[in-house]
Design a protein around this motif. Structure first.
Motif, PDB file in Angstrom:
ATOM      1  N   GLY A  15       0.832  -1.204   0.000  1.00 35.34           N
ATOM      2  CA  GLY A  15       0.000   0.000   0.000  1.00 35.34           C
ATOM      3  C   GLY A  15       0.860   1.244   0.000  1.00 35.34           C
ATOM      4  O   GLY A  15       2.092   1.180  -0.098  1.00 35.34           O
ATOM      5  N   PRO A  16       0.226   2.387   0.129  1.00 30.29           N
ATOM      6  CA  PRO A  16       0.996   3.625   0.176  1.00 30.29           C
ATOM      7  C   PRO A  16       1.922   3.636   1.391  1.00 30.29           C
ATOM      8  O   PRO A  16       1.616   3.049   2.438  1.00 30.29           O
ATOM      9  CB  PRO A  16      -0.051   4.721   0.284  1.00 30.29           C
ATOM     10  N   ALA A  17       3.054   4.310   1.255  1.00 30.32           N
ATOM     11  CA  ALA A  17       4.036   4.313   2.329  1.00 30.32           C
ATOM     12  C   ALA A  17       3.496   4.987   3.583  1.00 30.32           C
ATOM     13  O   ALA A  17       3.712   4.523   4.697  1.00 30.32           O
ATOM     14  CB  ALA A  17       5.302   5.010   1.863  1.00 30.32           C
ATOM     15  N   ARG A  18       2.788   6.073   3.441  1.00 31.77           N
ATOM     16  CA  ARG A  18       2.233   6.798   4.582  1.00 31.77           C
ATOM     17  C   ARG A  18       0.781   7.162   4.299  1.00 31.77           C
ATOM     18  O   ARG A  18       0.480   8.276   3.890  1.00 31.77           O
ATOM     19  CB  ARG A  18       3.052   8.049   4.842  1.00 31.77           C
ATOM     20  N   PRO A  19      -0.157   6.239   4.570  1.00 34.08           N
ATOM     21  CA  PRO A  19      -1.558   6.530   4.242  1.00 34.08           C
ATOM     22  C   PRO A  19      -2.152   7.652   5.080  1.00 34.08           C
ATOM     23  O   PRO A  19      -3.062   8.329   4.660  1.00 34.08           O
ATOM     24  CB  PRO A  19      -2.276   5.214   4.517  1.00 34.08           C
ATOM     25  N   THR A  20      -1.614   7.897   6.296  1.00 34.02           N
ATOM     26  CA  THR A  20      -2.185   8.944   7.135  1.00 34.02           C
ATOM     27  C   THR A  20      -1.944  10.326   6.555  1.00 34.02           C
ATOM     28  O   THR A  20      -2.673  11.260   6.868  1.00 34.02           O
ATOM     29  CB  THR A  20      -1.607   8.869   8.559  1.00 34.02           C
ATOM     30  N   GLU A  21      -0.929  10.460   5.745  1.00 35.49           N
ATOM     31  CA  GLU A  21      -0.661  11.758   5.125  1.00 35.49           C
ATOM     32  C   GLU A  21      -1.631  12.045   3.989  1.00 35.49           C
ATOM     33  O   GLU A  21      -1.915  13.194   3.688  1.00 35.49           O
ATOM     34  CB  GLU A  21       0.770  11.809   4.596  1.00 35.49           C
ATOM     35  N   ARG A  22      -2.148  10.998   3.356  1.00 40.03           N
ATOM     36  CA  ARG A  22      -2.978  11.187   2.170  1.00 40.03           C
ATOM     37  C   ARG A  22      -4.476  11.193   2.482  1.00 40.03           C
ATOM     38  O   ARG A  22      -5.254  11.817   1.793  1.00 40.03           O
ATOM     39  CB  ARG A  22      -2.677  10.086   1.161  1.00 40.03           C
ATOM     40  N   CYS A  23      -4.891  10.443   3.500  1.00 38.79           N
ATOM     41  CA  CYS A  23      -6.305  10.363   3.810  1.00 38.79           C
ATOM     42  C   CYS A  23      -6.484  10.011   5.275  1.00 38.79           C
ATOM     43  O   CYS A  23      -5.568   9.549   5.934  1.00 38.79           O
ATOM     44  CB  CYS A  23      -6.990   9.315   2.944  1.00 38.79           C
ATOM     45  N   GLU A  24      -7.674  10.220   5.749  1.00 41.20           N
ATOM     46  CA  GLU A  24      -7.981   9.871   7.125  1.00 41.20           C
ATOM     47  C   GLU A  24      -8.846   8.617   7.109  1.00 41.20           C
ATOM     48  O   GLU A  24      -9.810   8.541   6.353  1.00 41.20           O
ATOM     49  CB  GLU A  24      -8.732  11.002   7.807  1.00 41.20           C
ATOM     50  N   PRO A  25      -8.511   7.608   7.922  1.00 44.40           N
ATOM     51  CA  PRO A  25      -9.318   6.387   7.909  1.00 44.40           C
ATOM     52  C   PRO A  25     -10.730   6.655   8.413  1.00 44.40           C
ATOM     53  O   PRO A  25     -10.971   7.577   9.192  1.00 44.40           O
ATOM     54  CB  PRO A  25      -8.572   5.441   8.843  1.00 44.40           C
ATOM     55  N   ALA A  26     -11.658   5.851   7.949  1.00 41.54           N
ATOM     56  CA  ALA A  26     -13.055   5.970   8.376  1.00 41.54           C
ATOM     57  C   ALA A  26     -13.155   5.692   9.872  1.00 41.54           C
ATOM     58  O   ALA A  26     -12.414   4.873  10.407  1.00 41.54           O
ATOM     59  CB  ALA A  26     -13.922   4.988   7.595  1.00 41.54           C
ATOM     60  N   PRO A  27     -14.077   6.352  10.558  1.00 47.64           N
ATOM     61  CA  PRO A  27     -14.219   6.103  11.998  1.00 47.64           C
ATOM     62  C   PRO A  27     -14.699   4.677  12.252  1.00 47.64           C
ATOM     63  O   PRO A  27     -15.608   4.188  11.596  1.00 47.64           O
ATOM     64  CB  PRO A  27     -15.254   7.131  12.446  1.00 47.64           C
ATOM     65  N   ARG A  28     -14.038   4.031  13.208  1.00 46.76           N
ATOM     66  CA  ARG A  28     -14.366   2.646  13.540  1.00 46.76           C
ATOM     67  C   ARG A  28     -14.522   2.511  15.036  1.00 46.76           C
ATOM     68  O   ARG A  28     -14.055   3.347  15.800  1.00 46.76           O
ATOM     69  CB  ARG A  28     -13.262   1.713  13.047  1.00 46.76           C
ATOM     70  N   ARG A  29     -15.181   1.406  15.437  1.00 47.43           N
ATOM     71  CA  ARG A  29     -15.323   1.123  16.860  1.00 47.43           C
ATOM     72  C   ARG A  29     -15.038  -0.357  17.086  1.00 47.43           C
ATOM     73  O   ARG A  29     -15.419  -1.214  16.279  1.00 47.43           O
ATOM     74  CB  ARG A  29     -16.704   1.495  17.359  1.00 47.43           C
TER      75      ARG A  29
END
Length: 116
Positions: A15-29
């Motif tokens: 996957g992308p090297a740094r996904p947090t820089e490109r998008c925010e993950p969907a909220p999960r519980r």
């Protein structure tokens, strides 16, 4: 001297090297389930998703519930039924006799060269 490969040091399917820089993950519980054999499993569900009452335990295959002190019972498996068992559920003994008589009459007619 560069080799010219842009993906050097990566693997296929990475996957992308740094996904947090490109998008925010969907909220999960997190949701925790326990099976009858005492296995605990935590799964992450989408925040807006409906939480299922039971979840299949990946360790033993039994249903797991959210109450640790009262897990769901063992899943009831239906015994194997043969084709004949299903036919007997749908037809009575009299229906079977009538079908057999009709089939025998058709067979005898074909053997004599007649048509029904």
């Amino acid at each position: 001297m560069p080799s010219g490969s842009a993906i050097r040091g990566s693997r296929v399917g990475a996957g992308p090297a740094r996904p947090t820089e490109r998008c925010e993950p969907a909220p999960r519980r997190p949701v925790t389930y326990w099976c009858g054999k005492g296995h605990m499993l935590k799964i992450l569900l989408a925040a807006e998703a409906e939480i299922p009452e039971t979840w299949d335990c990946p360790h033993c295959g039994q249903p797991a519930g959210q109450d640790a002190h009262n897990p769901p019972g063992r899943a009831r498996t239906e015994p194997y039924k043969s084709h004949l068992a299903y036919v007997k559920e749908r037809r009575s003994e009299a229906d079977g006799e009538a079908l057999l008589a009709e089939a025998l009459a058709a067979l005898r007619a074909r053997r004599r060269g007649e048509s029904i």
